[in-house]
Motif scaffolding. Structure first.
Motif, short mmCIF file in Angstrom:
data_model
loop_
_atom_site.label_atom_id
_atom_site.label_comp_id
_atom_site.label_asym_id
_atom_site.label_seq_id
_atom_site.Cartn_x
_atom_site.Cartn_y
_atom_site.Cartn_z
N ASN A 69 -81.46 9.97 -89.16
CA ASN A 69 -80.05 10.31 -88.95
C ASN A 69 -79.42 9.54 -87.80
OD1 ASN A 69 -79.55 12.41 -90.98
ND2 ASN A 69 -81.14 13.54 -89.88
N LEU A 70 -80.21 9.30 -86.74
CA LEU A 70 -79.65 8.72 -85.51
C LEU A 70 -78.90 7.40 -85.73
CD1 LEU A 70 -82.58 9.64 -83.10
CD2 LEU A 70 -80.27 10.63 -83.10
N PRO A 71 -79.45 6.45 -86.50
CA PRO A 71 -78.75 5.17 -86.66
C PRO A 71 -77.40 5.31 -87.36
CG PRO A 71 -81.05 4.96 -87.34
CD PRO A 71 -80.77 6.43 -87.15
N HIS A 72 -77.18 6.42 -88.08
CA HIS A 72 -75.86 6.65 -88.69
C HIS A 72 -74.96 7.40 -87.71
CE1 HIS A 72 -77.30 5.50 -92.70
NE2 HIS A 72 -78.42 6.09 -92.34
N LEU A 73 -75.58 8.34 -86.98
CA LEU A 73 -74.79 9.22 -86.12
C LEU A 73 -74.10 8.46 -84.98
CD1 LEU A 73 -73.93 12.04 -85.13
CD2 LEU A 73 -76.10 12.17 -83.90
N TRP A 74 -74.85 7.66 -84.24
CA TRP A 74 -74.31 7.05 -83.02
C TRP A 74 -73.09 6.15 -83.30
CZ3 TRP A 74 -72.37 6.69 -78.63
CH2 TRP A 74 -72.30 5.51 -77.88
N PRO A 75 -73.13 5.23 -84.27
CA PRO A 75 -71.92 4.42 -84.49
C PRO A 75 -70.71 5.25 -84.93
CG PRO A 75 -73.79 3.58 -85.78
CD PRO A 75 -74.24 4.84 -85.13
N GLU A 76 -70.97 6.27 -85.73
CA GLU A 76 -69.85 7.10 -86.18
C GLU A 76 -69.25 7.87 -85.01
OE1 GLU A 76 -70.84 9.99 -89.24
OE2 GLU A 76 -68.73 10.50 -89.53
N LEU A 77 -70.12 8.41 -84.18
CA LEU A 77 -69.69 9.18 -83.00
C LEU A 77 -68.97 8.27 -82.01
CD1 LEU A 77 -69.83 11.78 -81.34
CD2 LEU A 77 -72.14 11.14 -80.65
N ARG A 78 -69.54 7.09 -81.77
CA ARG A 78 -68.94 6.16 -80.81
C ARG A 78 -67.52 5.78 -81.23
NH1 ARG A 78 -72.30 1.10 -80.72
NH2 ARG A 78 -71.30 0.94 -82.72
N ALA A 79 -67.32 5.53 -82.53
CA ALA A 79 -65.99 5.14 -83.01
C ALA A 79 -64.98 6.25 -82.73
CB ALA A 79 -66.05 4.83 -84.50
N VAL A 80 -65.38 7.51 -82.96
CA VAL A 80 -64.46 8.63 -82.72
C VAL A 80 -64.14 8.74 -81.23
CG1 VAL A 80 -64.27 11.16 -82.75
CG2 VAL A 80 -65.19 9.95 -84.74
N LEU A 81 -65.18 8.65 -80.38
CA LEU A 81 -64.98 8.83 -78.94
C LEU A 81 -64.14 7.69 -78.37
CD1 LEU A 81 -68.56 10.06 -77.95
CD2 LEU A 81 -66.50 11.44 -78.25
N GLU A 82 -64.33 6.49 -78.88
CA GLU A 82 -63.53 5.36 -78.37
C GLU A 82 -62.06 5.52 -78.74
OE1 GLU A 82 -65.70 1.87 -79.60
OE2 GLU A 82 -66.98 1.96 -77.80
N ARG A 83 -61.81 6.08 -79.90
CA ARG A 83 -60.41 6.31 -80.30
C ARG A 83 -59.73 7.34 -79.41
NH1 ARG A 83 -62.03 5.63 -85.64
NH2 ARG A 83 -62.26 7.86 -85.98
N MET A 84 -60.53 8.22 -78.77
CA MET A 84 -59.93 9.25 -77.92
C MET A 84 -59.43 8.68 -76.58
SD MET A 84 -62.59 12.39 -78.59
CE MET A 84 -61.79 13.64 -77.57
N ARG A 85 -59.84 7.48 -76.25
CA ARG A 85 -59.43 6.83 -74.99
C ARG A 85 -59.71 7.69 -73.77
NH1 ARG A 85 -57.54 2.32 -76.04
NH2 ARG A 85 -56.74 1.84 -78.10
N ILE A 86 -60.96 8.16 -73.67
CA ILE A 86 -61.38 8.95 -72.52
C ILE A 86 -62.70 8.36 -72.04
CG2 ILE A 86 -60.30 11.12 -73.27
CD1 ILE A 86 -63.09 11.89 -74.41
N SER A 87 -63.15 8.78 -70.83
CA SER A 87 -64.48 8.34 -70.40
C SER A 87 -65.50 9.36 -70.91
CB SER A 87 -64.52 8.24 -68.87
OG SER A 87 -64.18 9.49 -68.30
N PHE A 88 -66.62 8.87 -71.39
CA PHE A 88 -67.59 9.80 -72.00
C PHE A 88 -69.02 9.32 -71.80
CE2 PHE A 88 -66.66 6.70 -75.37
CZ PHE A 88 -67.92 6.40 -75.85
N GLU A 89 -69.94 10.26 -72.02
CA GLU A 89 -71.36 9.93 -72.13
C GLU A 89 -71.90 10.74 -73.32
OE1 GLU A 89 -73.48 11.38 -68.65
OE2 GLU A 89 -72.89 13.46 -69.04
N VAL A 90 -72.92 10.22 -73.96
CA VAL A 90 -73.58 10.96 -75.03
C VAL A 90 -75.01 11.21 -74.59
CG1 VAL A 90 -74.31 10.97 -77.44
CG2 VAL A 90 -72.10 9.96 -76.81
N VAL A 91 -75.36 12.49 -74.39
CA VAL A 91 -76.68 12.84 -73.90
C VAL A 91 -77.53 13.30 -75.09
CG1 VAL A 91 -77.99 14.29 -72.29
CG2 VAL A 91 -75.62 13.64 -71.75
N PHE A 92 -78.42 12.42 -75.53
CA PHE A 92 -79.36 12.81 -76.58
C PHE A 92 -80.54 13.48 -75.89
CE2 PHE A 92 -77.13 9.24 -78.64
CZ PHE A 92 -76.94 9.73 -79.92
N VAL A 93 -80.85 14.71 -76.27
CA VAL A 93 -82.00 15.38 -75.69
C VAL A 93 -83.12 15.39 -76.73
CG1 VAL A 93 -82.86 17.45 -74.55
CG2 VAL A 93 -80.42 16.86 -74.39
N ASP A 94 -84.11 14.56 -76.49
CA ASP A 94 -85.21 14.48 -77.44
C ASP A 94 -86.19 15.61 -77.16
OD1 ASP A 94 -86.95 13.55 -79.43
OD2 ASP A 94 -88.15 12.56 -77.91
#
Ligand code: UDP
Ligand code: MG
Length: 243
Positions: free
Chosen positions: A16-41
């Motif tokens: 799932n991860l290789p699909h999730l991160w690009p999709e998530l990144r695109a949404v967060l970049e469109r929000m024009r905010i500063s962000f971090e994504v914390v993956f907890v393995d």
């Protein structure tokens, strides 16, 4: 301070991860905010951690918190909460069942609420899962005098300051909205998309969920009943420097 931390518990989600991160990144970049994504393995035994390290190498907005051994979804969420630095925090699953496209809407609710929690109105799971979840929600609401339609949905947004007072135990990810309300925070439930799990397996079966969730429910009911409720009417001579 960062605007947003997205906290994602991950247990064996390599497909799932290789699909999730690009999709998530695109949404967060469109929000024009500063962000971090914390993956907890959460002690994955597949290549999940390696894949997340790869994301991190290409983009430092990705973070990896790796637990030494599998400790459960609530533990992974708790570790993510403790290391999140954003003013707002969003939690979501790693399995693509939550739609990153809902994040801007969830975060917008934080202008008026302390927590916005998802309600999967058109849920894309098996009939058995949907029915057992409906029964569980009914029982949970009746026994704990709650009115949350979908307490199993962990797609949520929070103002980070309200997470400080949360003391979580295993299985308590289902009760986070109730625990916040107990502390006087304002929680709203909002409809979110839900998608089928395409890869990997759900980590829960009916049995491992039903029995432990029921025991947890009795504990939360007791906590709700016994929570300290008082207002100070007067405090003569209190020390103003003491916070
Ligand atoms: N998860 C975890 N540790 C566990 C079990 C699950 O970190 O011990 C993660 C899992 O990888 C997923 C999320 O918690 O990102 C929810 O799990 P799952 O999708 O299996 O639950 P469901 O959506 O079927 O209720
Ligand atoms: Mg899921």
């Amino acid at each position: 301070m960062l605007d947003l931390s997205v906290v994602i518990p991950v247990y064996n989600e390599e497909e799932n991860l290789p699909h999730l991160w690009p999709e998530l990144r695109a949404v967060l970049e469109r929000m024009r905010i500063s962000f971090e994504v914390v993956f907890v393995d959460d002690g994955s035994r597949d290549r999940s951690a390696e894949i997340i390290r790869g994301f991190r190498a290409a983009d430092p907005r990705v973070r990896l918190v790796r637990l030494k051994a599998n400790a459960g979804e609530t533990a992974a969420t708790d570790a993510g909460f403790k290391s999140a630095r954003g003013r707002h925090v969003v939690t979501m699953d790693a399995d693509l069942q939550n739609d990153p496209g809902d994040i801007p809407m969830l975060v917008r609710h934080l202008e008026q609420w302390d927590c916005a929690t998802g309600w999967r109105t058109r849920r894309d799971d098996s009939v058995v899962r949907r029915l057992s979840s409906r029964v569980a929600n009914r029982i949970r609401n009746a026994l704990s005098d709650e009115n949350i339609q979908d307490s199993g949905c962990t797609f949520r947004a929070f103002r980070r300051e309200c997470l400080r007072s949360l003391e979580l135990y295993r299985g308590f990810h289902r009760f986070i909205p109730t625990l916040l309300k107990m502390r006087g925070y304002r929680v709203v439930e909002v409809p979110v998309n839900h998608r089928p799990r395409r890869f990997g397996q759900s980590k829960y079966g009916i049995r491992n969920r039903a029995l432990t969730a029921f025991k947890d429910l009795l504990v939360v009911r007791w906590m709700k009943d016994r929570v300290l409720r008082y207002d100070i009417a007067e405090d003569l001579g209190g020390d103003p420097a003491r916070e």
